[in-house]
Write a protein that holds these residues in place. Structure first.
Motif, short mmCIF file in Angstrom:
data_model
loop_
_atom_site.label_atom_id
_atom_site.label_comp_id
_atom_site.label_asym_id
_atom_site.label_seq_id
_atom_site.Cartn_x
_atom_site.Cartn_y
_atom_site.Cartn_z
N ARG A 40 0.84 -1.19 0.00
CA ARG A 40 0.00 0.00 0.00
C ARG A 40 0.87 1.24 0.00
NH1 ARG A 40 -3.38 -3.19 -0.78
NH2 ARG A 40 -5.46 -3.43 0.14
N GLY A 49 -6.49 -4.82 4.15
CA GLY A 49 -6.61 -3.43 3.72
C GLY A 49 -8.03 -2.92 3.59
N PHE A 50 -9.02 -3.82 3.43
CA PHE A 50 -10.39 -3.35 3.27
C PHE A 50 -10.96 -2.83 4.58
CE2 PHE A 50 -10.26 -5.60 -0.71
CZ PHE A 50 -11.09 -4.85 -1.52
N GLU A 53 -6.96 0.76 8.55
CA GLU A 53 -6.46 2.03 8.04
C GLU A 53 -5.24 2.45 8.83
OE1 GLU A 53 -8.18 6.43 6.88
OE2 GLU A 53 -8.91 5.45 8.69
N SER A 162 -7.89 6.42 0.30
CA SER A 162 -7.03 5.26 0.46
C SER A 162 -6.81 4.50 -0.83
CB SER A 162 -7.64 4.30 1.50
OG SER A 162 -7.79 4.94 2.75
N THR A 172 -12.23 4.81 0.80
CA THR A 172 -11.47 4.91 2.04
C THR A 172 -11.85 3.75 2.95
OG1 THR A 172 -10.87 6.39 3.86
CG2 THR A 172 -13.18 6.35 3.22
N SER A 173 -11.07 3.56 4.01
CA SER A 173 -11.28 2.41 4.89
C SER A 173 -12.20 2.72 6.06
CB SER A 173 -9.92 1.93 5.44
OG SER A 173 -9.04 1.60 4.40
N LYS A 199 -1.81 4.44 -5.05
CA LYS A 199 -3.23 4.26 -4.73
C LYS A 199 -4.05 3.82 -5.94
CE LYS A 199 -3.04 7.70 -1.03
NZ LYS A 199 -3.60 8.95 -0.48
N THR A 202 -6.03 0.38 -6.20
CA THR A 202 -6.32 -0.08 -4.84
C THR A 202 -7.77 0.20 -4.50
OG1 THR A 202 -4.03 0.26 -4.10
CG2 THR A 202 -5.73 0.19 -2.41
N THR A 204 -10.72 0.03 -1.47
CA THR A 204 -10.95 -0.13 -0.04
C THR A 204 -12.45 -0.15 0.24
OG1 THR A 204 -10.62 2.27 0.22
CG2 THR A 204 -8.74 0.84 0.68
#
Length: 327
Positions: A40, A49-50, A53, A162, A172-173, A199, A202, A204
């Motif tokens: 990350r 990662g989901f 944070e 994120s 974002t997380s 990012k 990626t 989230t």
């Protein structure tokens, strides 16, 4: 190191083990394949990662050069006397340091770090939202923050997050942060996402800004081996997102915005030639879906990975206009 700190940068890993970042990156991939960590933000974090944070101390040390370059380029989008929204994040904090030099600016934010960066800017008015303080990223969240944004209208919102994908947009997380970011978007005529190449691709847990709402993406150039980021950039361009890429020379000035003012050299981020009533080639604020696709590139202008690229000079870096693929 990841277990002790929650996150670590590739640069720091290379320094500690006394090897190159290329070697570290390869080893991190192997550790990720074993489920021991997740890659990350120019480094590695604990798995999951989901839902997990990283806190501000970890984020502030990751991809610092890229964030500085992105902030330098994004600052050129802001005019004197404008009213903008700036969300929470380490990249937006870097942007705020540069906005301190824009006279007559009004900045609405839910970030204590953004407000702190602008606290001593005599010519900038800072408007804070209400809400409950979220200590991990020094941001105000909750119903108080969202209600304080009702009825507000500004020209642009500058947001980070994120992760960014063409399929889901910015994410974002944290659920509370995502909800406030959505309220910030509702207050703006135009949405500018600031995201470094790590990012890209990626995804989230909580979506904040769908792709069709994002007007512009300001990012840095992915390394040639990063196929995921390169593919995601092209996919975003195919959906009409205007993309500005900060070149390696951007962000070379002193940290904290001690260089000269951003000035009027604004990056041109795609679209037709300037229409009557626009300034410096930058379209007036409006919904992204109304903007036509950027023109195709000139001959021989390509980005690594085969993506169309039109190069133009920009403040502190190269500006890239990624054209949608012809279907």
């Amino acid at each position: 190191m990841v277990r002790a700190n929650g996150a670590v940068s590739l640069r720091e890993l290379a320094r500690v083990v006394q090897t190159s970042e290329v070697t570290v990156r390869r080893d991190v991939r192997a550790l990720e394949a074993e489920g021991l960590l997740d890659r990350r933000h120019g480094g590695a974090v604990l798995p999951g990662g989901f839902t997990r944070e990283s806190g501000f101390p970890q984020k502030s040390h990751l991809a610092t050069a890229e964030k500085t370059a992105i902030a330098d380029l994004a600052a050129g989008l802001v005019d004197e006397g404008e009213a903008v929204v700036v969300g929470a994040g380490t990249t937006t904090q870097e942007l705020a340091r540069r906005l301190a030099r824009v006279p007559g600016l009004t900045v609405v934010t839910n970030s204590l770090l953004v407000a702190q960066a602008l606290a001593h800017a005599n010519r900038v008015e800072v408007v804070m939202t209400g809400g409950t303080l979220r200590g991990s990223n020094y941001a105000l969240v909750g119903s108080g923050a969202e209600q304080s944004l009702q009825g507000l209208r500004v020209s642009r919102a500058f947001l980070s997050g994120s992760g960014l994908t063409a399929e889901r947009g910015l994410s974002t997380s944290n659920m509370l942060s995502a909800s406030v970011d959505r309220a910030l978007v509702q207050a703006a005529a135009e949405v500018v996402v600031l995201a470094d190449h790590t990012k890209l691709g990626t995804d989230t847990m909580f979506q904040t800004v769908p792709t069709d709402v994002i007007t512009r993406l300001v990012t840095d150039e992915p390394p040639p081996h990063d196929d995921r980021a390169l593919t995601e950039l092209q996919a975003l361009a195919d959906q009409g997102v205007q993309i500005a890429v900060a070149g390696p020379g951007a962000g070379s000035g002193p940290a904290g915005g001690e260089g000269g003012p951003p000035g009027r050299q604004q990056p041109r981020l795609g679209g037709p030639p300037p229409a009557r009533g626009t300034e410096e080639g930058l379209p007036l604020p409006g919904p992204r879906r109304n903007h036509p696709h950027p023109p195709g590139p000139g001959p021989g202008a390509t980005l690594r990975g085969g993506m169309p690229l039109a190069e133009q000079p920009g403040p502190g870096g190269r500006v890239a206009d990624l054209a949608p693929r012809r279907r």
